[in-house]
Design a protein around this motif. Structure first.
Motif, mmCIF file in Angstrom:
data_model
loop_
_atom_site.group_PDB
_atom_site.id
_atom_site.type_symbol
_atom_site.label_atom_id
_atom_site.label_comp_id
_atom_site.label_asym_id
_atom_site.label_seq_id
_atom_site.Cartn_x
_atom_site.Cartn_y
_atom_site.Cartn_z
ATOM 1 N N LEU A 384 0.850 -1.188 0.000
ATOM 2 C CA LEU A 384 0.000 0.000 0.000
ATOM 3 C C LEU A 384 0.886 1.237 0.000
ATOM 4 N N CYS A 385 0.446 2.256 -0.713
ATOM 5 C CA CYS A 385 1.180 3.526 -0.662
ATOM 6 C C CYS A 385 1.005 4.138 0.716
ATOM 7 N N SER A 386 1.785 5.159 1.012
ATOM 8 C CA SER A 386 1.751 5.756 2.346
ATOM 9 C C SER A 386 0.361 6.248 2.696
ATOM 10 N N HIS A 387 -0.330 6.869 1.742
ATOM 11 C CA HIS A 387 -1.681 7.386 2.004
ATOM 12 C C HIS A 387 -2.629 6.256 2.388
ATOM 13 N N HIS A 388 -2.639 5.202 1.599
ATOM 14 C CA HIS A 388 -3.576 4.122 1.879
ATOM 15 C C HIS A 388 -3.132 3.257 3.060
ATOM 16 N N HIS A 389 -1.826 3.221 3.329
ATOM 17 C CA HIS A 389 -1.369 2.502 4.517
ATOM 18 C C HIS A 389 -1.887 3.205 5.781
ATOM 19 N N HIS A 390 -1.895 4.545 5.742
ATOM 20 C CA HIS A 390 -2.471 5.278 6.874
ATOM 21 C C HIS A 390 -3.966 4.995 6.989
ATOM 22 N N ARG A 391 -4.656 4.918 5.848
ATOM 23 C CA ARG A 391 -6.094 4.627 5.893
ATOM 24 C C ARG A 391 -6.343 3.214 6.443
ATOM 25 N N ALA A 392 -5.430 2.280 6.152
ATOM 26 C CA ALA A 392 -5.598 0.906 6.638
ATOM 27 C C ALA A 392 -5.551 0.850 8.156
ATOM 28 N N HIS A 393 -4.823 1.784 8.770
ATOM 29 C CA HIS A 393 -4.736 1.813 10.235
ATOM 30 C C HIS A 393 -5.644 2.877 10.845
ATOM 31 N N ASP A 394 -6.473 3.504 10.016
ATOM 32 C CA ASP A 394 -7.396 4.539 10.494
ATOM 33 C C ASP A 394 -8.722 3.883 10.882
ATOM 34 N N PRO A 395 -9.132 3.944 12.170
ATOM 35 C CA PRO A 395 -10.367 3.255 12.592
ATOM 36 C C PRO A 395 -11.621 3.820 11.950
ATOM 37 N N THR A 396 -11.538 4.981 11.316
ATOM 38 C CA THR A 396 -12.733 5.537 10.676
ATOM 39 C C THR A 396 -12.974 4.943 9.290
ATOM 40 N N TYR A 397 -12.066 4.041 8.847
ATOM 41 C CA TYR A 397 -12.222 3.412 7.541
ATOM 42 C C TYR A 397 -12.287 1.895 7.684
ATOM 43 N N GLU A 398 -13.028 1.277 6.799
ATOM 44 C CA GLU A 398 -13.047 -0.168 6.667
ATOM 45 C C GLU A 398 -12.244 -0.538 5.421
ATOM 46 N N ALA A 399 -11.551 -1.641 5.496
ATOM 47 C CA ALA A 399 -10.775 -2.131 4.354
ATOM 48 C C ALA A 399 -11.227 -3.543 4.028
ATOM 49 N N ASP A 400 -11.653 -3.761 2.793
ATOM 50 C CA ASP A 400 -12.101 -5.078 2.353
ATOM 51 C C ASP A 400 -11.193 -5.548 1.229
ATOM 52 N N ARG A 401 -10.754 -6.794 1.304
ATOM 53 C CA ARG A 401 -9.905 -7.354 0.265
ATOM 54 C C ARG A 401 -10.778 -8.016 -0.791
ATOM 55 N N LEU A 402 -10.613 -7.571 -2.024
ATOM 56 C CA LEU A 402 -11.420 -8.069 -3.130
ATOM 57 C C LEU A 402 -10.841 -9.373 -3.660
ATOM 58 N N ASN A 404 -9.681 -10.157 -6.438
ATOM 59 C CA ASN A 404 -8.476 -10.015 -7.275
ATOM 60 C C ASN A 404 -7.263 -9.556 -6.482
ATOM 61 N N GLY A 405 -7.418 -9.400 -5.159
ATOM 62 C CA GLY A 405 -6.302 -8.985 -4.318
ATOM 63 C C GLY A 405 -6.260 -7.512 -4.030
ATOM 64 N N ASP A 406 -7.086 -6.699 -4.697
ATOM 65 C CA ASP A 406 -7.127 -5.268 -4.417
ATOM 66 C C ASP A 406 -7.804 -5.020 -3.067
ATOM 67 N N VAL A 407 -7.586 -3.819 -2.523
ATOM 68 C CA VAL A 407 -8.164 -3.424 -1.247
ATOM 69 C C VAL A 407 -9.114 -2.270 -1.500
ATOM 70 N N ARG A 408 -10.365 -2.399 -1.036
ATOM 71 C CA ARG A 408 -11.352 -1.322 -1.179
ATOM 72 C C ARG A 408 -11.570 -0.669 0.174
ATOM 73 N N PHE A 409 -11.410 0.643 0.219
ATOM 74 C CA PHE A 409 -11.602 1.398 1.445
ATOM 75 C C PHE A 409 -12.934 2.122 1.400
ATOM 76 N N SER A 410 -13.618 2.160 2.562
ATOM 77 C CA SER A 410 -14.870 2.898 2.676
ATOM 78 C C SER A 410 -14.991 3.443 4.099
ATOM 79 N N ARG A 411 -15.541 4.643 4.206
ATOM 80 C CA ARG A 411 -15.675 5.253 5.531
ATOM 81 C C ARG A 411 -16.753 4.526 6.337
ATOM 82 N N ARG A 412 -16.420 4.262 7.596
ATOM 83 C CA ARG A 412 -17.381 3.589 8.461
ATOM 84 C C ARG A 412 -18.586 4.498 8.722
ATOM 85 N N THR A 413 -19.754 3.905 8.822
ATOM 86 C CA THR A 413 -20.964 4.675 9.087
ATOM 87 C C THR A 413 -21.414 4.462 10.517
#
Length: 413
Positions: A384-402, A404-413
């Motif tokens: 993950l790039c630095s931006h998305h690596h920070h999002r991966a450890h940000d509790p306000t975001y969810e990360a789902d592995r697709l 094909n191996g990609d990671v989809r980020f979405s803000r928690r509701t």
């Protein structure tokens, strides 16, 4: 030439009358064949025409310096823009002429007089004006005037190139007592300009070659030339190299890059700077096969990959038929350099959905965190790039592995 909207020009003006007489005189010799001129006559004509050209150029520049009204009458941006349109000359030439015209009119009367008399030509005038413009701003006016007179005097014996050389040292000639300080300031300014102008670009030609274009500070260019000369030294070979020097220099640049020790380069992608070559186990043993270069969408022959891996500090990654890494290296540290290289081969870029940051700029992320029992192995890692690596450890975001191996980020509701 189009007349101005304000009215037709006065045809009896001395300048226009002189232009008309010159045009008429040239018309008188339009059909003259120079073949019938004697050698001394040809020599005299060439020298005199050059002098007349300088005089005509000075008259044109003198008018150009005072022609702002020409542009304003026709709503032009400036007189250089009008000149480009009216005479169909190059825009850069018109602007250069305007700069010289203003310099002659406002700052350098001796140079203007020399051009008017024909004792200096236009090329010399440009060099002298630039040399004077390049003098430090704090140089006293009287010293600048002495420098101008000296350079104008040298126009009788030196061409533009020699004048430029004299111009770079003119303060030493006319004011040696301040030359050292002035030179130091001038060099500082040149170095600053060189650093601002420094650039390098790569353009893939499409025929297996890349065109490299750049501007480097003189010192850096001298260092590079010195390094390359070490590879073009004829003493290195028993037979003389008769290829054109640019070709020899290009080959020397390739050899220089192959000789660079990556261990002395900055870290890149979390590891020492290394080029990774991927090739199948089958290609490793064949002559006619190909290999890939990680970080660039290109292919090379397997033979070239084997050769480079021997002495250019490249890492060969041997893959099986499913592109799984068979052999890359071993280490006991967590997320080892070998693992980083394997991730780079597998992921190639940031795996966040829609992100194309190159893999060499990414960070290895534990999919299942280490403190939650996650293992440090390839199946639990993702780039993950630095931006998305920070999002991966940000509790306000969810990360789902697709799938094909990609990671989809979405803000928690």
């Amino acid at each position: 030439m189009h007349a101005l909207a304000a009215g037709h020009p006065r045809l009896d003006h001395p300048v226009l009358s002189a232009v008309a007489r010159m045009s008429e005189a040239l018309g008188d010799v339009a059909s003259v064949n120079p073949s019938f001129m004697r050698t001394p006559e040809k020599a005299a004509a060439l020298a005199e025409l050059t002098r007349v050209e300088s005089q005509v150029a000075e008259l044109r520049l003198r008018i150009l310096a005072d022609a702002d009204d020409v542009a304003s009458e026709l709503a032009g941006r400036d007189v250089a823009g009008w000149l480009q349109w009216a005479t169909r000359c190059r825009g850069e030439d018109a602007r250069a002429d305007l700069r010289l015209a203003l310099a002659l009119d406002r700052r350098y009367p001796a140079l203007s007089a020399a051009l008017r008399e024909g004792s200096a030509n236009l090329a010399q005038a440009r060099v002298v004006a630039k040399s004077l413009d390049d003098l430090p701003a704090e140089i006293p006016t009287e010293i600048v005037a002495r420098a101008e007179e000296t350079l104008v005097g040298h126009c009788a014996e030196f061409g533009p190139r020699q004048l430029a050389q004299v111009g770079r040292r003119i303060v030493e000639v006319v004011a040696p007592e301040i030359a050292d300080a002035a030179e130091a300031k001038a060099l500082t300014r040149l170095e600053e300009n060189a650093h601002r102008a420094t650039r390098l670009s790569f353009h893939r030609v499409g025929d297996g070659t890349t065109r490299i274009t750049g501007l480097l500070p003189d010192l850096a260019a001298t260092r590079l030339a010195t390094y390359l000369q070490a590879f073009t030294n004829p003493r290195q070979t028993s037979t003389p190299d008769r290829r054109p020097y640019p070709r020899r220099l290009g080959k020397a640049f390739v050899r220089f890059l192959e000789a660079v020790d990556p261990q002395r380069l900055p870290a890149h992608g979390g590891d020492a700077t290394t080029v990774v070559i991927t090739m199948t186990h089958e290609a490793l043993t064949q002559e006619l096969a190909t290999a890939g270069v990680i970080g660039a969408d290109e292919k090379i022959t397997a033979a070239q990959a084997r050769r480079l891996a021997c002495h250019a500090h490249l890492i060969p990654a041997v893959l099986d038929t499913d592109s799984q890494v068979l052999d890359l290296g071993r280490s006991t540290r967590l997320f080892t350099p070998a693992q980083r290289k394997a991730l780079l081969i597998r992921d190639r870029e940031c795996r966040a959905e829609g992100c194309d940051i190159p893999g060499t700029w990414t960070e290895a992320h534990h999919w299942i965190p280490w403190n939650h029992g996650g293992r440090t192995d390839l199946t639990n890692a993702v780039l993950l790039c630095s931006h998305h690596h920070h999002r991966a450890h940000d509790p306000t975001y969810e990360a789902d592995r697709l799938p094909n191996g990609d990671v989809r980020f979405s803000r928690r509701t």
